[in-house]
Design an enzyme around this catalytic site. Sequence first.
Site, PDB file in Angstrom:
ATOM      1  N   ASP A  29       0.709  -1.031  -0.089  1.00 48.53           N
ATOM      2  CA  ASP A  29      -0.008   0.158  -0.043  1.00 48.53           C
ATOM      3  C   ASP A  29       0.832   1.148  -0.045  1.00 48.53           C
ATOM      4  OD1 ASP A  29      -1.527   2.123   0.893  1.00 48.53           O
ATOM      5  OD2 ASP A  29      -3.227   0.658   1.580  1.00 48.53           O
ATOM      6  N   HIS A  93     -10.598  -6.327  -2.341  1.00 48.34           N
ATOM      7  CA  HIS A  93      -8.974  -6.355  -1.773  1.00 48.34           C
ATOM      8  C   HIS A  93      -9.016  -6.534  -0.289  1.00 48.34           C
ATOM      9  CE1 HIS A  93     -10.342  -2.420  -1.831  1.00 48.34           C
ATOM     10  NE2 HIS A  93      -9.330  -2.054  -0.677  1.00 48.34           N
ATOM     11  N   HIS A  95      -6.740  -6.186   3.030  1.00 48.77           N
ATOM     12  CA  HIS A  95      -5.612  -5.400   3.571  1.00 48.77           C
ATOM     13  C   HIS A  95      -4.682  -6.464   4.637  1.00 48.77           C
ATOM     14  CE1 HIS A  95      -6.573  -1.186   2.416  1.00 48.77           C
ATOM     15  NE2 HIS A  95      -7.811  -1.697   2.260  1.00 48.77           N
TER      16      HIS A  95
END
Length: 129
Positions: A29, A93, A95
């Site tokens: 990220d 997605h 994390h």
Amino acid sequence: MSSIFSKIIKGEIPCYKVAEDDNFLAFLDVNPNTEGHTLCIPKVEVDKIFDLDEEQYLGLMQFSRKVALAIGKTVSCNRVGMSVIGLEVPHAHVHLVPINEMDDMRFVSKVKMTKEGFENLAAAINSNL
């Protein structure tokens, strides 16, 4: 309409790639909660994680587990937290966030990293896969 993640998959936008196979991609990220904050995405463009078919969903979880184990070997942390929010990018997605305390998962405090720091960290995590 293509999401930013679809553009990353196609190579139209660069990323700090951690892992990839035929169906999934993991990359750091660029606005991380902590060093090692990684996103795991399916290569198929699906907005909501629970709209993935069962095989894709289970595959994403298996892929994410593999990446999380590598993050845990690379980054000093108490554990690797997992979050699925999905509001900021319309592409399913996961994390994966190295955490030492609950606040590391709040998505309000961010760490700054250099391009070289991102590159070195992505390579280190990849080497622990």
